[in-house]
Design a protein around this motif. Sequence first.
Motif, PDB file in Angstrom:
ATOM      1  N   PHE A 194     -59.432 102.818  34.198  1.00 46.71           N
ATOM      2  CA  PHE A 194     -60.036 103.945  33.124  1.00 46.71           C
ATOM      3  C   PHE A 194     -60.755 104.629  33.698  1.00 46.71           C
ATOM      4  CE2 PHE A 194     -59.871  99.841  29.919  1.00 46.71           C
ATOM      5  CZ  PHE A 194     -58.544 100.506  29.137  1.00 46.71           C
ATOM      6  N   CYS A 195     -61.549 104.400  34.802  1.00 44.01           N
ATOM      7  CA  CYS A 195     -62.097 105.527  35.317  1.00 44.01           C
ATOM      8  C   CYS A 195     -61.218 106.451  35.964  1.00 44.01           C
ATOM      9  CB  CYS A 195     -63.069 105.081  36.581  1.00 44.01           C
ATOM     10  SG  CYS A 195     -64.623 104.325  35.996  1.00 44.01           S
ATOM     11  N   VAL A 199     -61.538  98.375  34.544  1.00 42.66           N
ATOM     12  CA  VAL A 199     -62.434  99.766  34.522  1.00 42.66           C
ATOM     13  C   VAL A 199     -62.184 100.653  35.435  1.00 42.66           C
ATOM     14  CG1 VAL A 199     -64.793  99.869  35.283  1.00 42.66           C
ATOM     15  CG2 VAL A 199     -64.386  98.213  33.757  1.00 42.66           C
ATOM     16  N   THR A 200     -61.618 100.233  36.568  1.00 45.83           N
ATOM     17  CA  THR A 200     -61.159 101.198  37.528  1.00 45.83           C
ATOM     18  C   THR A 200     -60.000 101.844  37.247  1.00 45.83           C
ATOM     19  OG1 THR A 200     -61.729  99.572  39.438  1.00 45.83           O
ATOM     20  CG2 THR A 200     -60.208 101.725  40.167  1.00 45.83           C
ATOM     21  N   LEU A 228     -56.381  94.125  30.579  1.00 52.84           N
ATOM     22  CA  LEU A 228     -57.293  93.655  29.831  1.00 52.84           C
ATOM     23  C   LEU A 228     -57.026  92.456  28.967  1.00 52.84           C
ATOM     24  CD1 LEU A 228     -59.251  96.872  28.389  1.00 52.84           C
ATOM     25  CD2 LEU A 228     -60.278  95.128  29.741  1.00 52.84           C
ATOM     26  N   SER A 249     -53.590  99.301  32.344  1.00 53.54           N
ATOM     27  CA  SER A 249     -55.001  98.815  31.948  1.00 53.54           C
ATOM     28  C   SER A 249     -54.899  98.031  30.523  1.00 53.54           C
ATOM     29  CB  SER A 249     -56.111 100.086  31.704  1.00 53.54           C
ATOM     30  OG  SER A 249     -55.619 100.968  30.774  1.00 53.54           O
ATOM     31  N   LEU A 259     -61.183  92.548  35.065  1.00 51.29           N
ATOM     32  CA  LEU A 259     -62.074  93.206  34.460  1.00 51.29           C
ATOM     33  C   LEU A 259     -62.340  94.483  35.391  1.00 51.29           C
ATOM     34  CD1 LEU A 259     -63.913  94.072  32.109  1.00 51.29           C
ATOM     35  CD2 LEU A 259     -65.669  92.548  32.915  1.00 51.29           C
ATOM     36  N   ALA A 260     -62.663  94.382  36.560  1.00 49.33           N
ATOM     37  CA  ALA A 260     -62.894  95.155  37.563  1.00 49.33           C
ATOM     38  C   ALA A 260     -61.538  96.168  37.440  1.00 49.33           C
ATOM     39  CB  ALA A 260     -63.287  94.685  38.873  1.00 49.33           C
TER      40      ALA A 260
END
Length: 134
Positions: free
Chosen positions: A113-114, A110-111, A94, A90, A106-107
């Motif tokens: 990190f989720c 974020v995925t 980034l 990630s 970016l998606a």
Amino acid sequence: MKIYHKRSFAGGILCLLLAVGCGALLAAEGFQVKLLVSLALLLFLGGVDLVWAMSRESRMPRGDERDRQISEKSAWSAYLVLTNGCWMVSVVVLLLYAVFRSVALLAAAVTLFCVILAAFVILLCTNAYYERHL
């Protein structure tokens, strides 16, 4: 064959039914990568659940303390590999987003990190469960 784990069997059947639904959508709407990936994942997870449900070996008690320690150590190692791997990927994604400004990057970040957040929440919930029940 005898079903030893009814919950895993039900989960396997549900995954296979969802895979059939993905296959029907794939046939009706035409080729889409997301449906093909979903179909493959659901078939794999459903098959694993069905094999696990009919496995007698998983019902056998652990042999000794060494087996338990090995299981705990391997589970903790798998957790660390997952979270640290997602964290490193990630950060790279980034950095790539900072260079290219692509919304897809970016998606993806974020995925990831989720995924890390979900793994941490699952760890907390299982810890709380076993603190109460053991």
